[in-house]
Motif scaffolding. Structure first.
Motif, mmCIF file in Angstrom:
data_model
loop_
_atom_site.group_PDB
_atom_site.id
_atom_site.type_symbol
_atom_site.label_atom_id
_atom_site.label_comp_id
_atom_site.label_asym_id
_atom_site.label_seq_id
_atom_site.Cartn_x
_atom_site.Cartn_y
_atom_site.Cartn_z
ATOM 1 N N TYR A 72 20.329 -66.326 12.289
ATOM 2 C CA TYR A 72 21.221 -65.896 13.951
ATOM 3 C C TYR A 72 20.625 -64.270 14.703
ATOM 4 C CZ TYR A 72 25.238 -64.591 16.600
ATOM 5 O OH TYR A 72 25.848 -63.907 18.069
ATOM 6 N N LEU A 73 20.389 -63.657 13.441
ATOM 7 C CA LEU A 73 20.007 -62.123 13.877
ATOM 8 C C LEU A 73 18.403 -61.868 14.342
ATOM 9 C CD1 LEU A 73 21.722 -60.090 10.888
ATOM 10 C CD2 LEU A 73 22.094 -59.924 13.519
ATOM 11 N N ALA A 74 17.612 -62.815 14.073
ATOM 12 C CA ALA A 74 15.823 -62.937 15.060
ATOM 13 C C ALA A 74 16.536 -63.271 15.864
ATOM 14 C CB ALA A 74 15.120 -63.819 13.525
ATOM 15 N N ARG A 75 17.048 -64.918 16.706
ATOM 16 C CA ARG A 75 17.349 -65.156 17.245
ATOM 17 C C ARG A 75 17.865 -64.285 18.299
ATOM 18 N NH1 ARG A 75 20.552 -69.921 17.844
ATOM 19 N NH2 ARG A 75 21.163 -69.534 15.612
ATOM 20 N N GLY A 82 13.468 -59.680 24.610
ATOM 21 C CA GLY A 82 12.424 -60.792 25.547
ATOM 22 C C GLY A 82 11.552 -61.708 25.568
ATOM 23 N N ARG A 83 11.271 -61.430 24.162
ATOM 24 C CA ARG A 83 10.718 -62.808 23.838
ATOM 25 C C ARG A 83 10.704 -64.558 23.825
ATOM 26 N NH1 ARG A 83 11.279 -59.313 19.397
ATOM 27 N NH2 ARG A 83 11.362 -61.110 17.768
ATOM 28 N N SER A 84 12.548 -64.722 23.895
ATOM 29 C CA SER A 84 12.561 -65.658 23.781
ATOM 30 C C SER A 84 13.629 -66.036 25.042
ATOM 31 C CB SER A 84 13.391 -65.773 22.646
ATOM 32 O OG SER A 84 14.166 -67.039 22.786
ATOM 33 N N PRO A 85 13.722 -66.857 26.102
ATOM 34 C CA PRO A 85 14.852 -66.625 26.783
ATOM 35 C C PRO A 85 16.189 -66.443 26.362
ATOM 36 C CG PRO A 85 14.188 -68.101 27.223
ATOM 37 C CD PRO A 85 13.073 -67.722 25.899
ATOM 38 N N ALA A 86 17.481 -66.153 27.145
ATOM 39 C CA ALA A 86 18.958 -66.411 26.583
ATOM 40 C C ALA A 86 18.813 -67.904 26.695
ATOM 41 C CB ALA A 86 19.576 -65.739 26.864
#
Length: 170
Positions: A72-75, A82-86
């Motif tokens: 969860y914390l990594a996501r 900004g490496r992964s979209p919400a």
């Protein structure tokens, strides 16, 4: 800070501390810096911040207990950097066709639980509205009372008005 199923936190100015239990019930409130809490805006901000941080500690403890905290914390970090979209959870199809198909199949969308009614402290100067999920939705406080309230009276008023609409009978 965690103590046997309770989660305590303060606001960023260290003026108010809230302790929650694992069921999101407020078990303790401490006024740490009365002067910072004299205005309604400062009081509301401190109350909402301390509550939110304590709730975050509660959620993190639950994730850790299930072994899901690291993922969860990594996501969350990837999203914040900004490496992964919400990604929002999928919303149910509420179109007429989908509603008709659900009715024909005898399936209904789950109804949203109603929030408890707003609760007011015994002295009548503080009213707090919580959502059905326990979140703080609205805080109304009498400015004149707040400007002169002693810490003990303020703590007592918060405890009275922040309770969930229905207490746990167990």
């Amino acid at each position: 800070m965690t103590h046997s199923g309770t989660y305590s936190a303060t606001d960023r100015h260290q003026s108010l501390s809230i302790t929650l239990d694992q069921d999101l019930r407020v078990t303790d409130v401490r006024v740490l810096d009365q002067d910072r809490l004299r205005s309604p805006r400062s009081f509301k901000d401190a109350l909402q911040e301390a509550f939110a941080v304590a709730d975050g500690e509660r959620v993190l403890a639950a994730l850790e207990a299930r072994g899901d905290a690291d993922d969860y914390l990594a996501r969350a970090e990837a999203t914040l950097s900004g490496r992964s979209p919400a990604v929002a959870p999928p919303r149910p199809d509420v179109s007429r066709a989908a509603s008709a198909a659900r009715r024909a199949a005898g399936v209904a969308l789950a109804s949203r639980p109603e929030p408890p009614p707003p609760l007011t402290s015994e002295n009548g100067y503080l009213t707090i509205q919580r959502g059905a999920d326990g979140r703080l939705l609205r805080v109304d406080v009498d400015p004149e009372w707040l400007s002169g309230a002693r810490p003990q009276l303020l703590q007592q008023a918060v405890l009275q008005a922040i309770r969930l609409g229905t207490e746990n009978p167990s």
